[in-house]
Design a protein around this motif. Structure first.
Motif, PDB file in Angstrom:
ATOM      1  N   LEU A  72       0.829  -1.204   0.000  1.00 46.08           N
ATOM      2  CA  LEU A  72       0.000   0.000   0.000  1.00 46.08           C
ATOM      3  C   LEU A  72       0.863   1.254   0.000  1.00 46.08           C
ATOM      4  O   LEU A  72       0.573   2.222  -0.725  1.00 46.08           O
ATOM      5  CB  LEU A  72      -0.923   0.006   1.220  1.00 46.08           C
ATOM      6  N   PHE A  73       1.913   1.246   0.801  1.00 51.20           N
ATOM      7  CA  PHE A  73       2.818   2.398   0.890  1.00 51.20           C
ATOM      8  C   PHE A  73       3.383   2.735  -0.483  1.00 51.20           C
ATOM      9  O   PHE A  73       3.415   3.900  -0.902  1.00 51.20           O
ATOM     10  CB  PHE A  73       3.943   2.075   1.869  1.00 51.20           C
ATOM     11  N   ASN A  74       3.839   1.717  -1.191  1.00 53.60           N
ATOM     12  CA  ASN A  74       4.461   1.936  -2.495  1.00 53.60           C
ATOM     13  C   ASN A  74       3.448   2.291  -3.574  1.00 53.60           C
ATOM     14  O   ASN A  74       3.713   3.137  -4.429  1.00 53.60           O
ATOM     15  CB  ASN A  74       5.271   0.704  -2.893  1.00 53.60           C
ATOM     16  N   LEU A  75       2.288   1.678  -3.547  1.00 54.38           N
ATOM     17  CA  LEU A  75       1.264   2.001  -4.536  1.00 54.38           C
ATOM     18  C   LEU A  75       0.777   3.433  -4.391  1.00 54.38           C
ATOM     19  O   LEU A  75       0.551   4.135  -5.378  1.00 54.38           O
ATOM     20  CB  LEU A  75       0.079   1.039  -4.407  1.00 54.38           C
ATOM     21  N   ARG A  76       0.627   3.878  -3.152  1.00 54.75           N
ATOM     22  CA  ARG A  76       0.089   5.221  -2.916  1.00 54.75           C
ATOM     23  C   ARG A  76       0.924   6.303  -3.572  1.00 54.75           C
ATOM     24  O   ARG A  76       0.396   7.254  -4.150  1.00 54.75           O
ATOM     25  CB  ARG A  76      -0.018   5.469  -1.414  1.00 54.75           C
ATOM     26  N   HIS A  95      -9.348  10.952  -9.238  1.00 53.39           N
ATOM     27  CA  HIS A  95      -8.493  11.861  -8.484  1.00 53.39           C
ATOM     28  C   HIS A  95      -8.557  11.686  -6.968  1.00 53.39           C
ATOM     29  O   HIS A  95      -7.717  12.233  -6.245  1.00 53.39           O
ATOM     30  CB  HIS A  95      -8.787  13.323  -8.877  1.00 53.39           C
ATOM     31  N   ARG A  96      -9.499  10.900  -6.453  1.00 55.61           N
ATOM     32  CA  ARG A  96      -9.549  10.637  -5.009  1.00 55.61           C
ATOM     33  C   ARG A  96      -9.057   9.241  -4.647  1.00 55.61           C
ATOM     34  O   ARG A  96      -9.107   8.849  -3.480  1.00 55.61           O
ATOM     35  CB  ARG A  96     -10.993  10.810  -4.496  1.00 55.61           C
ATOM     36  N   ASP A  97      -8.582   8.487  -5.604  1.00 63.89           N
ATOM     37  CA  ASP A  97      -8.231   7.090  -5.345  1.00 63.89           C
ATOM     38  C   ASP A  97      -7.160   6.940  -4.269  1.00 63.89           C
ATOM     39  O   ASP A  97      -7.192   6.000  -3.464  1.00 63.89           O
ATOM     40  CB  ASP A  97      -7.747   6.418  -6.637  1.00 63.89           C
ATOM     41  N   PHE A  98      -6.193   7.844  -4.236  1.00 63.57           N
ATOM     42  CA  PHE A  98      -5.115   7.710  -3.251  1.00 63.57           C
ATOM     43  C   PHE A  98      -5.639   7.807  -1.829  1.00 63.57           C
ATOM     44  O   PHE A  98      -5.031   7.258  -0.895  1.00 63.57           O
ATOM     45  CB  PHE A  98      -4.028   8.761  -3.495  1.00 63.57           C
ATOM     46  N   LEU A  99      -6.782   8.476  -1.640  1.00 65.16           N
ATOM     47  CA  LEU A  99      -7.353   8.582  -0.296  1.00 65.16           C
ATOM     48  C   LEU A  99      -7.829   7.228   0.209  1.00 65.16           C
ATOM     49  O   LEU A  99      -7.787   6.956   1.418  1.00 65.16           O
ATOM     50  CB  LEU A  99      -8.517   9.586  -0.296  1.00 65.16           C
ATOM     51  N   MET A 100      -8.298   6.368  -0.700  1.00 70.42           N
ATOM     52  CA  MET A 100      -8.698   5.020  -0.296  1.00 70.42           C
ATOM     53  C   MET A 100      -7.499   4.228   0.198  1.00 70.42           C
ATOM     54  O   MET A 100      -7.587   3.483   1.186  1.00 70.42           O
ATOM     55  CB  MET A 100      -9.368   4.296  -1.462  1.00 70.42           C
ATOM     56  N   ILE A 101      -6.371   4.378  -0.489  1.00 67.27           N
ATOM     57  CA  ILE A 101      -5.158   3.697  -0.036  1.00 67.27           C
ATOM     58  C   ILE A 101      -4.755   4.212   1.343  1.00 67.27           C
ATOM     59  O   ILE A 101      -4.354   3.427   2.216  1.00 67.27           O
ATOM     60  CB  ILE A 101      -4.007   3.907  -1.034  1.00 67.27           C
ATOM     61  N   GLY A 150      -0.673   1.502   9.866  1.00 62.39           N
ATOM     62  CA  GLY A 150       0.251   2.540   9.414  1.00 62.39           C
ATOM     63  C   GLY A 150      -0.204   3.914   9.856  1.00 62.39           C
ATOM     64  O   GLY A 150      -1.292   4.075  10.420  1.00 62.39           O
ATOM     65  N   THR A 151       0.623   4.923   9.611  1.00 64.16           N
ATOM     66  CA  THR A 151       0.262   6.294   9.944  1.00 64.16           C
ATOM     67  C   THR A 151       0.302   7.160   8.694  1.00 64.16           C
ATOM     68  O   THR A 151       1.096   6.915   7.769  1.00 64.16           O
ATOM     69  CB  THR A 151       1.219   6.900  10.991  1.00 64.16           C
ATOM     70  N   LEU A 152      -0.546   8.171   8.670  1.00 64.46           N
ATOM     71  CA  LEU A 152      -0.569   9.081   7.531  1.00 64.46           C
ATOM     72  C   LEU A 152       0.733   9.858   7.399  1.00 64.46           C
ATOM     73  O   LEU A 152       1.183  10.141   6.287  1.00 64.46           O
ATOM     74  CB  LEU A 152      -1.742  10.054   7.664  1.00 64.46           C
ATOM     75  N   ASP A 153       1.330  10.200   8.511  1.00 59.03           N
ATOM     76  CA  ASP A 153       2.579  10.972   8.455  1.00 59.03           C
ATOM     77  C   ASP A 153       3.662  10.204   7.693  1.00 59.03           C
ATOM     78  O   ASP A 153       4.331  10.765   6.812  1.00 59.03           O
ATOM     79  CB  ASP A 153       3.070  11.301   9.865  1.00 59.03           C
ATOM     80  N   GLU A 154       3.830   8.923   8.023  1.00 60.00           N
ATOM     81  CA  GLU A 154       4.880   8.157   7.342  1.00 60.00           C
ATOM     82  C   GLU A 154       4.512   7.904   5.888  1.00 60.00           C
ATOM     83  O   GLU A 154       5.372   7.926   4.999  1.00 60.00           O
ATOM     84  CB  GLU A 154       5.147   6.840   8.071  1.00 60.00           C
TER      85      GLU A 154
END
Length: 225
Positions: free
Chosen positions: A50-54, A90-96, A105-109
């Motif tokens: 998920l981290f890498n896809l985002r 354009h909002r897809d990254f928010l789902m990740i 995980g955390t949003l900051d990282e």
């Protein structure tokens, strides 16, 4: 055999199907997907994915929008399709981001992250191609990216849930794209078979699909690098 030679003996859908087969071969060698298939994947593997896809998905709508702005009025159907698609994406990254937080995980990282080597190459290629006048070849990119969502995302989500015991709200991004991308591929198939594309356009579509297929697999191979 060149792209032009191949075009003499195969239709555009047949040529793209061959590209898809090559992609499947590359995906079968991706370590995280091998662990997923074997049932040895970990929650850390899923977070890393998920981290890498985002980091790359954030760029999706911008390059689609840029492509849309570079189609002239003679390519109105493609311009319209690109603009509509960019709005949907354009909002897809928010789902990740929500899935990432839901698995610890955390949003900051996540937001401090950067693209891996494959993602850098993929995004760079997409933006460069989108800057071309009438970048029709990007239909090949969409064939690969939307095809992965429609054909593989739900399969991956189900397997992650089976192995890791994840809830639906932890695999929402993948689940959503099974249905959303199925609709997108239907729209794209209509364009590919509409007669709007010249032989030169078809060659560009196939070539772009080949490049994007390889770079997308590379993105999954190079997690965190």
């Amino acid at each position: 055999m060149t792209l032009t030679d191949t075009a003499v003996t195969a239709t555009l859908p047949e040529r793209l199907a061959a590209v898809w087969e090559e992609l499947e071969e590359h995906l079968a060698r991706v370590p995280v997907l091998q662990r997923l298939e074997a049932g040895t994947v970990t929650i850390e593997d899923y977070r890393r994915l998920l981290f890498n896809l985002r980091q790359q998905v954030v760029d999706g709508s911008p390059w689609i929008s840029r492509a849309g702005s570079n189609f002239d009025i003679a390519h109105f159907e493609l311009r319209s399709a690109a603009i509509h698609h960019a709005e949907e994406e354009h909002r897809d990254f928010l789902m990740i981001e929500r899935d990432y937080v839901a698995v610890g995980g955390t949003l900051d990282e996540l937001r401090a992250g950067r693209k891996n080597l494959g993602s850098e190459a993929l995004s760079g290629y997409m933006f460069t191609y989108a800057d071309r006048p009438n970048p029709t070849g990007l239909l090949g990119a969409m064939f690969i990216i939307e095809g992965l969502g429609a054909k593989r995302a739900a399969q991956w989500a189900s397997r992650f849930q089976e192995v890791l015991g994840l809830a639906d709200n932890q695999v929402h991004f993948m689940r959503y794209h099974e249905q959303a991308d199925a609709g997108h591929t239907g729209d794209m198939d209509a364009i590919l078979t509409s007669g709007l594309l010249s032989e030169e356009d078809a060659d560009e579509v196939v070539r772009c699909a080949q490049v994007v297929a390889r770079l997308y697999a590379l993105q999954l191979e190079e997690l965190d690098r």
